[in-house]
Design an enzyme around this catalytic site. Structure first.
Site, PDB file in Angstrom:
ATOM      1  N   ASP A 110      -3.110  -0.846  -8.967  1.00 41.25           N
ATOM      2  CA  ASP A 110      -3.918  -1.981  -8.541  1.00 41.25           C
ATOM      3  C   ASP A 110      -3.171  -3.297  -8.697  1.00 41.25           C
ATOM      4  O   ASP A 110      -2.961  -3.777  -9.812  1.00 41.25           O
ATOM      5  CB  ASP A 110      -5.218  -2.017  -9.346  1.00 41.25           C
ATOM      6  CG  ASP A 110      -6.211  -3.031  -8.811  1.00 41.25           C
ATOM      7  OD1 ASP A 110      -5.952  -3.585  -7.725  1.00 41.25           O
ATOM      8  OD2 ASP A 110      -7.233  -3.262  -9.463  1.00 41.25           O
ATOM      9  N   ASP A 321      -1.455  -7.777  -0.721  1.00 41.16           N
ATOM     10  CA  ASP A 321      -2.115  -6.810  -1.608  1.00 41.16           C
ATOM     11  C   ASP A 321      -1.946  -5.392  -1.087  1.00 41.16           C
ATOM     12  O   ASP A 321      -2.316  -5.090   0.048  1.00 41.16           O
ATOM     13  CB  ASP A 321      -3.606  -7.153  -1.723  1.00 41.16           C
ATOM     14  CG  ASP A 321      -4.351  -6.210  -2.657  1.00 41.16           C
ATOM     15  OD1 ASP A 321      -3.860  -5.971  -3.771  1.00 41.16           O
ATOM     16  OD2 ASP A 321      -5.411  -5.700  -2.253  1.00 41.16           O
TER      17      ASP A 321
END
Length: 439
Positions: A110, A321
Protein backbone atom coordinates in the site's frame (compact mmCIF):
# COMPACT_ATOMS: atom_id res chain seq x y z
CA UNK A 1 19.83 -12.85 36.42
CA UNK A 2 23.33 -11.69 35.51
CA UNK A 3 23.55 -14.39 32.82
CA UNK A 4 20.21 -13.24 31.41
CA UNK A 5 21.53 -9.67 31.10
CA UNK A 6 24.68 -10.86 29.35
CA UNK A 7 22.54 -12.88 26.93
CA UNK A 8 20.43 -9.83 26.05
CA UNK A 9 23.57 -7.75 25.55
CA UNK A 10 25.08 -10.44 23.33
CA UNK A 11 21.90 -10.65 21.21
CA UNK A 12 21.80 -6.88 20.76
CA UNK A 13 25.46 -6.78 19.69
CA UNK A 14 24.96 -9.65 17.22
CA UNK A 15 21.83 -8.09 15.73
CA UNK A 16 23.59 -4.72 15.36
CA UNK A 17 26.59 -6.40 13.72
CA UNK A 18 24.35 -8.31 11.27
CA UNK A 19 22.52 -5.12 10.41
CA UNK A 20 25.85 -3.38 9.63
CA UNK A 21 26.84 -6.32 7.43
CA UNK A 22 23.51 -6.06 5.64
CA UNK A 23 24.01 -2.33 4.96
CA UNK A 24 27.49 -3.01 3.56
CA UNK A 25 26.20 -5.88 1.41
CA UNK A 26 23.37 -3.78 -0.03
CA UNK A 27 25.70 -0.88 -0.71
CA UNK A 28 28.11 -3.15 -2.61
CA UNK A 29 25.62 -5.52 -4.19
CA UNK A 30 23.24 -2.95 -5.67
CA UNK A 31 20.09 -3.60 -3.65
CA UNK A 32 17.43 -6.27 -4.04
CA UNK A 33 14.11 -6.97 -5.76
CA UNK A 34 10.86 -8.54 -4.56
CA UNK A 35 7.96 -10.03 -6.54
CA UNK A 36 4.65 -8.18 -6.49
CA UNK A 37 1.62 -10.41 -6.89
CA UNK A 38 -1.47 -8.79 -8.38
CA UNK A 39 -4.54 -9.62 -6.28
CA UNK A 40 -6.32 -11.00 -9.40
CA UNK A 41 -3.39 -13.20 -10.45
CA UNK A 42 -3.80 -17.00 -10.22
CA UNK A 43 -0.87 -16.86 -7.77
CA UNK A 44 -2.82 -14.60 -5.43
CA UNK A 45 -4.79 -16.00 -2.48
CA UNK A 46 -7.54 -13.53 -3.53
CA UNK A 47 -7.94 -15.15 -6.96
CA UNK A 48 -11.48 -16.32 -7.71
CA UNK A 49 -11.54 -18.52 -10.84
CA UNK A 50 -15.33 -18.21 -11.10
CA UNK A 51 -15.14 -14.47 -11.84
CA UNK A 52 -14.94 -13.09 -15.36
CA UNK A 53 -12.47 -10.45 -16.48
CA UNK A 54 -15.30 -7.89 -16.54
CA UNK A 55 -16.28 -8.75 -12.95
CA UNK A 56 -12.69 -8.38 -11.75
CA UNK A 57 -12.30 -5.01 -13.46
CA UNK A 58 -15.63 -3.83 -12.03
CA UNK A 59 -14.52 -4.86 -8.54
CA UNK A 60 -11.23 -3.01 -9.09
CA UNK A 61 -13.13 0.12 -10.10
CA UNK A 62 -15.20 0.03 -6.90
CA UNK A 63 -12.04 -0.38 -4.81
CA UNK A 64 -10.45 2.51 -6.71
CA UNK A 65 -13.41 4.84 -6.08
CA UNK A 66 -13.34 4.01 -2.36
CA UNK A 67 -9.60 4.65 -2.25
CA UNK A 68 -9.54 7.90 -4.24
CA UNK A 69 -12.27 9.40 -2.07
CA UNK A 70 -9.87 9.48 0.87
CA UNK A 71 -6.77 10.99 -0.73
CA UNK A 72 -8.20 14.39 0.14
CA UNK A 73 -9.44 13.92 3.74
CA UNK A 74 -12.34 16.13 4.76
CA UNK A 75 -12.99 15.04 8.34
CA UNK A 76 -11.97 17.84 10.68
CA UNK A 77 -11.49 17.79 14.42
CA UNK A 78 -12.68 20.59 16.71
CA UNK A 79 -9.21 22.17 16.67
CA UNK A 80 -9.22 22.35 12.87
CA UNK A 81 -6.74 19.54 12.35
CA UNK A 82 -7.64 16.93 9.75
CA UNK A 83 -8.10 13.46 11.19
CA UNK A 84 -6.34 10.80 9.15
CA UNK A 85 -8.25 8.03 7.42
CA UNK A 86 -5.99 5.76 5.41
CA UNK A 87 -7.14 4.86 1.85
CA UNK A 88 -8.48 1.35 1.32
CA UNK A 89 -5.71 -1.18 0.72
CA UNK A 90 -4.07 -1.69 -2.66
CA UNK A 91 -3.94 -4.10 -5.58
CA UNK A 92 -0.64 -5.93 -5.04
CA UNK A 93 0.65 -8.43 -2.48
CA UNK A 94 4.10 -9.15 -1.07
CA UNK A 95 5.37 -12.21 0.77
CA UNK A 96 7.39 -11.34 3.86
CA UNK A 97 8.12 -12.71 7.32
CA UNK A 98 8.13 -11.29 10.84
CA UNK A 99 10.15 -12.42 13.85
CA UNK A 100 12.81 -14.95 14.83
CA UNK A 101 12.17 -17.64 13.76
CA UNK A 102 10.40 -15.97 10.80
CA UNK A 103 6.61 -16.28 10.54
CA UNK A 104 5.16 -15.84 6.98
CA UNK A 105 2.91 -12.84 6.33
CA UNK A 106 0.90 -12.27 3.14
CA UNK A 107 0.76 -8.47 3.07
CA UNK A 108 -1.11 -6.07 0.83
CA UNK A 109 1.32 -3.51 -0.62
CA UNK A 110 0.00 0.00 0.00
CA UNK A 111 1.62 3.22 -1.24
CA UNK A 112 -1.25 5.09 0.47
CA UNK A 113 -0.29 4.21 4.06
CA UNK A 114 2.84 4.05 6.20
CA UNK A 115 2.44 1.52 8.98
CA UNK A 116 3.29 -2.11 8.26
CA UNK A 117 1.20 -4.40 10.46
CA UNK A 118 0.03 -7.96 10.91
CA UNK A 119 -2.43 -9.68 13.24
CA UNK A 120 -0.92 -10.98 16.47
CA UNK A 121 -1.72 -13.21 19.42
CA UNK A 122 -3.49 -12.71 21.74
CA UNK A 123 -6.26 -11.33 19.53
CA UNK A 124 -9.37 -9.96 21.22
CA UNK A 125 -11.13 -9.28 17.92
CA UNK A 126 -9.51 -10.52 14.70
CA UNK A 127 -10.71 -11.49 11.27
CA UNK A 128 -9.96 -15.04 10.15
CA UNK A 129 -6.77 -15.49 8.14
CA UNK A 130 -5.29 -18.44 6.27
CA UNK A 131 -1.74 -18.27 7.68
CA UNK A 132 -1.17 -18.59 11.47
CA UNK A 133 -1.27 -15.46 13.63
CA UNK A 134 2.10 -14.07 14.68
CA UNK A 135 2.80 -14.79 18.37
CA UNK A 136 5.31 -12.30 19.88
CA UNK A 137 6.06 -14.71 22.72
CA UNK A 138 7.60 -17.15 20.25
CA UNK A 139 10.01 -14.60 18.77
CA UNK A 140 13.41 -13.92 20.35
CA UNK A 141 13.70 -10.52 18.64
CA UNK A 142 10.30 -8.94 19.46
CA UNK A 143 10.32 -5.74 21.57
CA UNK A 144 7.33 -3.51 22.41
CA UNK A 145 7.98 0.17 21.70
CA UNK A 146 7.73 2.70 24.50
CA UNK A 147 5.61 5.85 24.24
CA UNK A 148 8.51 8.28 23.85
CA UNK A 149 10.13 6.76 20.77
CA UNK A 150 10.23 8.73 17.51
CA UNK A 151 8.27 5.98 15.75
CA UNK A 152 5.52 6.16 18.37
CA UNK A 153 5.36 9.94 18.01
CA UNK A 154 5.15 9.50 14.22
CA UNK A 155 1.76 7.80 14.67
CA UNK A 156 0.33 11.22 15.56
CA UNK A 157 -3.36 11.09 16.49
CA UNK A 158 -3.37 7.33 15.80
CA UNK A 159 -1.28 6.63 18.93
CA UNK A 160 -2.04 6.22 22.61
CA UNK A 161 -0.13 5.07 25.67
CA UNK A 162 -0.91 2.04 27.82
CA UNK A 163 -0.59 1.89 31.62
CA UNK A 164 2.71 0.08 31.10
CA UNK A 165 3.93 3.03 28.96
CA UNK A 166 3.80 0.91 25.83
CA UNK A 167 2.96 2.57 22.53
CA UNK A 168 -0.41 1.51 21.11
CA UNK A 169 -2.12 2.47 17.85
CA UNK A 170 -5.40 2.39 15.98
CA UNK A 171 -5.62 2.78 12.20
CA UNK A 172 -8.86 3.36 10.29
CA UNK A 173 -9.27 2.69 6.56
CA UNK A 174 -11.54 4.38 4.02
CA UNK A 175 -13.73 1.28 3.62
CA UNK A 176 -14.52 1.19 7.36
CA UNK A 177 -11.91 -1.44 8.23
CA UNK A 178 -9.63 -0.90 11.23
CA UNK A 179 -6.72 -2.36 13.15
CA UNK A 180 -5.25 -1.62 16.56
CA UNK A 181 -2.59 -2.99 18.85
CA UNK A 182 1.00 -2.44 19.97
CA UNK A 183 3.77 -0.70 18.07
CA UNK A 184 6.84 -2.92 18.28
CA UNK A 185 10.34 -3.49 16.92
CA UNK A 186 10.99 -6.77 15.17
CA UNK A 187 13.07 -8.44 12.46
CA UNK A 188 11.44 -8.09 9.03
CA UNK A 189 12.45 -10.54 6.30
CA UNK A 190 11.54 -10.26 2.61
CA UNK A 191 11.96 -12.90 -0.10
CA UNK A 192 14.19 -11.38 -2.77
CA UNK A 193 14.04 -12.56 -6.39
CA UNK A 194 17.71 -13.52 -6.10
CA UNK A 195 16.62 -16.45 -3.92
CA UNK A 196 18.18 -15.23 -0.68
CA UNK A 197 15.93 -13.63 1.97
CA UNK A 198 16.92 -10.15 3.14
CA UNK A 199 16.39 -9.31 6.83
CA UNK A 200 16.04 -5.97 8.62
CA UNK A 201 16.37 -6.08 12.44
CA UNK A 202 14.65 -3.47 14.60
CA UNK A 203 11.89 -2.71 12.09
CA UNK A 204 8.96 -0.78 13.60
CA UNK A 205 5.63 -2.46 12.86
CA UNK A 206 2.12 -2.77 14.23
CA UNK A 207 1.23 -5.92 16.14
CA UNK A 208 -2.54 -5.95 15.71
CA UNK A 209 -4.63 -7.36 18.57
CA UNK A 210 -7.97 -6.04 17.27
CA UNK A 211 -8.85 -5.88 13.56
CA UNK A 212 -12.10 -5.84 11.65
CA UNK A 213 -14.06 -4.65 8.65
CA UNK A 214 -13.77 -6.13 5.18
CA UNK A 215 -10.24 -7.54 5.43
CA UNK A 216 -10.02 -10.84 3.57
CA UNK A 217 -8.81 -14.06 5.20
CA UNK A 218 -6.31 -14.45 2.36
CA UNK A 219 -4.14 -11.59 3.63
CA UNK A 220 -2.65 -11.14 7.08
CA UNK A 221 -1.67 -7.48 7.07
CA UNK A 222 -0.44 -4.42 5.22
CA UNK A 223 3.05 -3.34 4.16
CA UNK A 224 3.13 0.48 4.11
CA UNK A 225 5.13 1.99 1.23
CA UNK A 226 4.08 5.62 1.72
CA UNK A 227 6.43 8.53 2.33
CA UNK A 228 5.84 8.92 6.09
CA UNK A 229 8.37 8.14 8.82
CA UNK A 230 6.91 4.72 9.69
CA UNK A 231 6.81 3.31 6.16
CA UNK A 232 9.04 0.49 4.95
CA UNK A 233 10.66 2.91 2.50
CA UNK A 234 11.47 5.52 5.15
CA UNK A 235 12.75 3.00 7.70
CA UNK A 236 15.14 1.51 5.13
CA UNK A 237 16.02 4.91 3.67
CA UNK A 238 19.71 4.88 4.68
CA UNK A 239 20.09 1.23 3.69
CA UNK A 240 18.51 1.61 0.24
CA UNK A 241 19.80 5.17 -0.25
CA UNK A 242 16.22 6.43 -0.61
CA UNK A 243 15.74 4.54 -3.89
CA UNK A 244 12.95 2.21 -4.98
CA UNK A 245 11.11 1.49 -8.20
CA UNK A 246 8.55 -0.90 -9.63
CA UNK A 247 7.61 -2.27 -13.03
CA UNK A 248 3.96 -3.35 -13.34
CA UNK A 249 2.87 -5.96 -15.87
CA UNK A 250 -0.16 -5.65 -18.15
CA UNK A 251 -3.25 -7.55 -16.96
CA UNK A 252 -3.02 -9.97 -19.91
CA UNK A 253 0.56 -11.10 -19.11
CA UNK A 254 1.42 -14.79 -18.65
CA UNK A 255 0.61 -15.59 -15.01
CA UNK A 256 3.99 -17.31 -14.51
CA UNK A 257 5.64 -13.87 -14.52
CA UNK A 258 5.27 -11.34 -11.68
CA UNK A 259 5.63 -7.58 -11.40
CA UNK A 260 8.60 -6.47 -9.30
CA UNK A 261 9.55 -3.82 -6.80
CA UNK A 262 13.24 -2.91 -6.54
CA UNK A 263 15.12 -1.36 -3.62
CA UNK A 264 18.48 0.37 -3.37
CA UNK A 265 20.71 0.65 -6.45
CA UNK A 266 18.46 -1.92 -8.14
CA UNK A 267 15.69 0.65 -7.84
CA UNK A 268 17.53 3.40 -9.74
CA UNK A 269 15.81 4.34 -13.01
CA UNK A 270 18.15 5.93 -15.55
CA UNK A 271 19.39 5.71 -19.11
CA UNK A 272 17.97 6.58 -22.52
CA UNK A 273 14.29 7.52 -22.47
CA UNK A 274 14.15 8.31 -18.74
CA UNK A 275 12.27 11.45 -17.73
CA UNK A 276 11.94 12.74 -14.18
CA UNK A 277 9.72 15.18 -12.32
CA UNK A 278 9.95 16.76 -8.84
CA UNK A 279 8.33 14.99 -5.90
CA UNK A 280 6.30 17.67 -4.13
CA UNK A 281 6.28 17.78 -0.32
CA UNK A 282 2.71 18.22 0.96
CA UNK A 283 0.61 17.09 3.88
CA UNK A 284 0.02 14.29 4.59
CA UNK A 285 3.56 13.16 3.74
CA UNK A 286 2.31 9.61 3.15
CA UNK A 287 1.29 10.32 -0.46
CA UNK A 288 3.53 10.88 -3.49
CA UNK A 289 2.50 14.19 -5.07
CA UNK A 290 3.50 15.27 -8.59
CA UNK A 291 2.68 18.39 -10.63
CA UNK A 292 0.68 17.73 -13.79
CA UNK A 293 0.74 20.69 -16.19
CA UNK A 294 -1.34 19.29 -19.02
CA UNK A 295 -2.40 16.28 -21.08
CA UNK A 296 -2.12 15.94 -24.86
CA UNK A 297 -4.35 13.77 -27.02
CA UNK A 298 -2.21 13.30 -30.10
CA UNK A 299 -0.98 16.85 -30.75
CA UNK A 300 -3.83 18.65 -28.96
CA UNK A 301 -2.75 19.82 -25.51
CA UNK A 302 -5.21 20.48 -22.69
CA UNK A 303 -3.85 22.60 -19.78
CA UNK A 304 -4.32 21.08 -16.31
CA UNK A 305 -4.61 23.06 -13.08
CA UNK A 306 -6.29 20.56 -10.77
CA UNK A 307 -8.80 22.38 -8.55
CA UNK A 308 -6.84 25.64 -8.52
CA UNK A 309 -8.83 28.79 -9.34
CA UNK A 310 -5.58 30.64 -10.10
CA UNK A 311 -4.08 31.02 -13.55
CA UNK A 312 -0.86 29.21 -12.57
CA UNK A 313 -0.58 25.45 -12.12
CA UNK A 314 -1.04 24.17 -8.56
CA UNK A 315 2.03 22.33 -7.29
CA UNK A 316 1.44 18.70 -6.28
CA UNK A 317 -1.95 18.48 -7.99
CA UNK A 318 -1.92 14.70 -8.60
CA UNK A 319 -0.90 11.62 -6.63
CA UNK A 320 0.94 8.70 -8.22
CA UNK A 321 -0.39 5.52 -6.63
CA UNK A 322 0.13 1.83 -7.37
CA UNK A 323 -2.83 0.86 -5.17
CA UNK A 324 -5.46 2.57 -7.34
CA UNK A 325 -6.27 0.72 -10.57
CA UNK A 326 -7.77 3.50 -12.68
CA UNK A 327 -6.70 7.10 -13.26
CA UNK A 328 -8.95 9.83 -11.84
CA UNK A 329 -9.09 13.48 -12.90
CA UNK A 330 -11.32 16.40 -11.83
CA UNK A 331 -14.73 16.36 -13.54
CA UNK A 332 -14.34 19.57 -15.54
CA UNK A 333 -10.97 18.55 -16.98
CA UNK A 334 -12.10 14.96 -17.52
CA UNK A 335 -15.03 16.10 -19.70
CA UNK A 336 -12.64 18.00 -22.01
CA UNK A 337 -10.25 15.05 -22.12
CA UNK A 338 -12.99 12.53 -22.92
CA UNK A 339 -14.33 14.70 -25.73
CA UNK A 340 -10.86 15.08 -27.24
CA UNK A 341 -10.20 11.32 -27.03
CA UNK A 342 -13.61 10.46 -28.53
CA UNK A 343 -13.04 12.85 -31.44
CA UNK A 344 -9.78 11.10 -32.29
CA UNK A 345 -11.24 7.55 -32.44
CA UNK A 346 -13.25 6.18 -35.33
CA UNK A 347 -15.41 3.38 -34.02
CA UNK A 348 -18.83 2.36 -32.75
CA UNK A 349 -19.32 4.04 -29.40
CA UNK A 350 -21.55 2.08 -26.98
CA UNK A 351 -22.75 2.26 -23.40
CA UNK A 352 -20.92 0.33 -20.72
CA UNK A 353 -23.42 -2.38 -19.63
CA UNK A 354 -22.04 -2.10 -16.08
CA UNK A 355 -22.72 1.63 -16.04
CA UNK A 356 -19.19 2.51 -14.89
CA UNK A 357 -17.31 3.99 -17.85
CA UNK A 358 -18.69 6.69 -20.14
CA UNK A 359 -16.36 6.14 -23.10
CA UNK A 360 -16.60 2.60 -24.55
CA UNK A 361 -16.39 1.05 -28.00
CA UNK A 362 -17.83 -2.10 -29.54
CA UNK A 363 -14.89 -3.89 -31.15
CA UNK A 364 -13.13 -7.27 -31.11
CA UNK A 365 -10.03 -5.78 -32.76
CA UNK A 366 -7.32 -3.65 -31.18
CA UNK A 367 -8.65 -0.15 -30.71
CA UNK A 368 -6.99 2.58 -32.74
CA UNK A 369 -6.53 4.90 -29.78
CA UNK A 370 -4.25 7.95 -29.80
CA UNK A 371 -1.07 8.38 -27.79
CA UNK A 372 -1.96 10.37 -24.68
CA UNK A 373 0.91 12.35 -23.17
CA UNK A 374 0.91 13.34 -19.50
CA UNK A 375 2.93 16.56 -19.19
CA UNK A 376 4.38 16.55 -15.69
CA UNK A 377 6.75 19.32 -14.65
CA UNK A 378 10.03 18.61 -16.55
CA UNK A 379 8.72 15.25 -17.80
CA UNK A 380 6.51 14.17 -20.70
CA UNK A 381 5.18 10.63 -20.21
CA UNK A 382 3.66 9.03 -23.31
CA UNK A 383 0.82 6.66 -22.44
CA UNK A 384 0.13 3.87 -24.92
CA UNK A 385 -3.40 2.52 -25.56
CA UNK A 386 -2.75 -0.30 -23.03
CA UNK A 387 -2.32 2.43 -20.37
CA UNK A 388 -5.61 4.18 -21.17
CA UNK A 389 -7.98 1.52 -22.59
CA UNK A 390 -8.97 -1.91 -21.28
CA UNK A 391 -10.89 -4.78 -22.85
CA UNK A 392 -13.81 -5.31 -20.46
CA UNK A 393 -15.47 -8.00 -22.55
CA UNK A 394 -14.66 -9.82 -25.79
CA UNK A 395 -16.32 -7.06 -27.82
CA UNK A 396 -16.09 -4.11 -25.40
CA UNK A 397 -13.16 -1.73 -24.86
CA UNK A 398 -13.39 1.20 -22.40
CA UNK A 399 -11.37 4.30 -21.47
CA UNK A 400 -9.77 3.65 -18.06
CA UNK A 401 -9.78 7.26 -16.89
CA UNK A 402 -12.68 8.47 -14.74
CA UNK A 403 -13.91 11.76 -13.23
CA UNK A 404 -13.56 12.61 -9.55
CA UNK A 405 -14.39 15.44 -7.17
CA UNK A 406 -11.14 14.76 -5.31
CA UNK A 407 -7.46 15.20 -6.13
CA UNK A 408 -6.24 13.61 -9.39
CA UNK A 409 -4.64 10.17 -9.15
CA UNK A 410 -2.38 8.40 -11.66
CA UNK A 411 -3.44 4.77 -11.21
CA UNK A 412 -1.54 1.56 -11.86
CA UNK A 413 -2.98 0.85 -15.34
CA UNK A 414 -1.42 4.12 -16.52
CA UNK A 415 1.91 2.93 -15.06
CA UNK A 416 1.93 -0.49 -16.75
CA UNK A 417 5.13 -1.20 -18.74
CA UNK A 418 6.96 1.70 -17.16
CA UNK A 419 9.85 1.58 -14.75
CA UNK A 420 8.60 4.06 -12.15
CA UNK A 421 11.42 5.14 -9.85
CA UNK A 422 11.38 7.14 -6.62
CA UNK A 423 14.46 8.95 -5.34
CA UNK A 424 13.49 10.24 -1.91
CA UNK A 425 16.81 11.99 -1.34
CA UNK A 426 16.76 13.99 -4.58
CA UNK A 427 12.94 14.31 -4.36
CA UNK A 428 12.35 13.04 -7.90
CA UNK A 429 10.08 10.49 -9.58
CA UNK A 430 11.28 8.98 -12.86
CA UNK A 431 9.48 7.22 -15.69
CA UNK A 432 11.03 5.01 -18.35
CA UNK A 433 9.04 2.98 -20.89
CA UNK A 434 9.95 -0.69 -20.47
CA UNK A 435 8.92 -4.26 -21.15
CA UNK A 436 8.14 -5.25 -17.56
CA UNK A 437 8.41 -8.97 -18.37
CA UNK A 438 12.17 -8.27 -18.61
CA UNK A 439 12.41 -6.33 -15.32
Amino acid sequence: MEGFGVKIFFNVVVVGFLFQLLEVALARGGGFSVDLIHRDSPHSPFFDPSKTQAERLTDAFRRSVSRVGRFRPTAMTSDGIQSRIVPSAGEYLMNLSIGTPPVPVIAIVDTGSDLTWTQCRPCTHCYKQVVPLFDPKNSSTYRDSSCGTSFCLALGKDRSCSKEKKCTFRYSYADGSFTGGNLAAETLTVDSTAGKPVSFPGFAFGCGHSSGGIFDKSSSGIVGLGGGELSLISQLKSTINGLFSYCLLPVSTDSSISSRINFGASGRVSGYGTVSTPLVQKSPDTFYYLTLEGISVGKKRLPYKGFSKKTEVEEGNVIVDSGTTYTFLPQEFYSKLEKSVANSIKGKRVRDPNGIFSLCYNTTAEINAPIITAHFKDANVKLQPLNTFMRMQEDLVCFTVAPTSDIGVLGNLAQVNFLVGFDLRKKRVSFKAADCTQH
